[in-house]
Motif scaffolding. Structure first.
Motif, PDB file in Angstrom:
ATOM      1  N   THR A 127       0.827  -1.207   0.000  1.00 54.84           N
ATOM      2  CA  THR A 127       0.000   0.000   0.000  1.00 54.84           C
ATOM      3  C   THR A 127       0.864   1.262   0.000  1.00 54.84           C
ATOM      4  OG1 THR A 127      -0.233  -0.143   2.412  1.00 54.84           O
ATOM      5  CG2 THR A 127      -2.001  -1.081   1.089  1.00 54.84           C
ATOM      6  N   GLU A 128       2.025   1.182   0.634  1.00 58.52           N
ATOM      7  CA  GLU A 128       2.931   2.339   0.625  1.00 58.52           C
ATOM      8  C   GLU A 128       3.444   2.591  -0.793  1.00 58.52           C
ATOM      9  OE1 GLU A 128       7.356   3.264   2.320  1.00 58.52           O
ATOM     10  OE2 GLU A 128       5.944   2.303   3.686  1.00 58.52           O
ATOM     11  N   ALA A 131       0.749   4.158  -2.835  1.00 59.01           N
ATOM     12  CA  ALA A 131       0.581   5.577  -2.484  1.00 59.01           C
ATOM     13  C   ALA A 131       1.679   6.411  -3.118  1.00 59.01           C
ATOM     14  CB  ALA A 131       0.579   5.741  -0.969  1.00 59.01           C
ATOM     15  N   LYS A 134       0.962   6.743  -6.801  1.00 61.24           N
ATOM     16  CA  LYS A 134      -0.157   7.670  -6.996  1.00 61.24           C
ATOM     17  C   LYS A 134       0.312   9.119  -6.834  1.00 61.24           C
ATOM     18  CE  LYS A 134      -4.867   8.467  -5.505  1.00 61.24           C
ATOM     19  NZ  LYS A 134      -5.940   8.074  -4.574  1.00 61.24           N
ATOM     20  N   ALA A 135       1.187   9.341  -5.849  1.00 62.28           N
ATOM     21  CA  ALA A 135       1.676  10.697  -5.601  1.00 62.28           C
ATOM     22  C   ALA A 135       2.581  11.172  -6.738  1.00 62.28           C
ATOM     23  CB  ALA A 135       2.430  10.752  -4.270  1.00 62.28           C
TER      24      ALA A 135
END
Length: 137
Positions: A127-128, A131, A134-135
């Motif tokens: 999940t990190e 993220a 996505k960033a």
């Protein structure tokens, strides 16, 4: 949802390992191959339903035994699993004492260790990374 399914899978695998280990190590504990899956599923379902119930009873009426809630619910879940035909069979007082202890130890430690490595480390890293992607995007 995926995290829940991972936990459910870990519980199933650890219950199967615990029951197999109890069957291999303890005289008086046996399982029929045809009923093994049923015994594991009944055990896991009973454990999931009984643990909160036993915890609430212990908290309300016998707070001194709160630490043994897992062991008591494991004993009850094993007893329920033995009610299914052609599955788990336990004969003898020592087997009834040792089997829940072995299954409880394997499921508690195995679930904790597997949960840490699979969920905390792998899932959190996954999940990190998502993220971060996505960033960056």
């Amino acid at each position: 949802m995926i995290r829940f399914l991972i936990h459910a899978g870990i519980n199933l695998v650890m219950a199967a390992v615990g029951l197999l280990l109890a069957g291999a190590l303890i005289d008086g504990v046996s399982m029929q191959p045809s009923g093994f899956i049923t015994a594991v599923l009944v055990f896991v379902l009973a454990q999931a339903l009984l643990a909160p119930f036993v915890f609430n009873l212990a908290r309300k009426y016998a707070s001194a035994i709160l630490g043994g809630v897992g062991l008591v619910s494991t004993f009850l879940a094993i007893w329920i699993a033995t009610l299914m035909p052609n599955g788990l069979t336990i004969d003898g007082a020592s087997a009834w004492v040792l089997a829940p202890l072995v299954v409880w130890l394997v499921t508690a430690l195995g679930t904790w260790v597997a949960g840490y490595f699979l969920v905390s480390r792998w899932w959190d890293r996954r999940t990190e990374r998502a993220a971060i992607r996505k960033a960056v995007a």
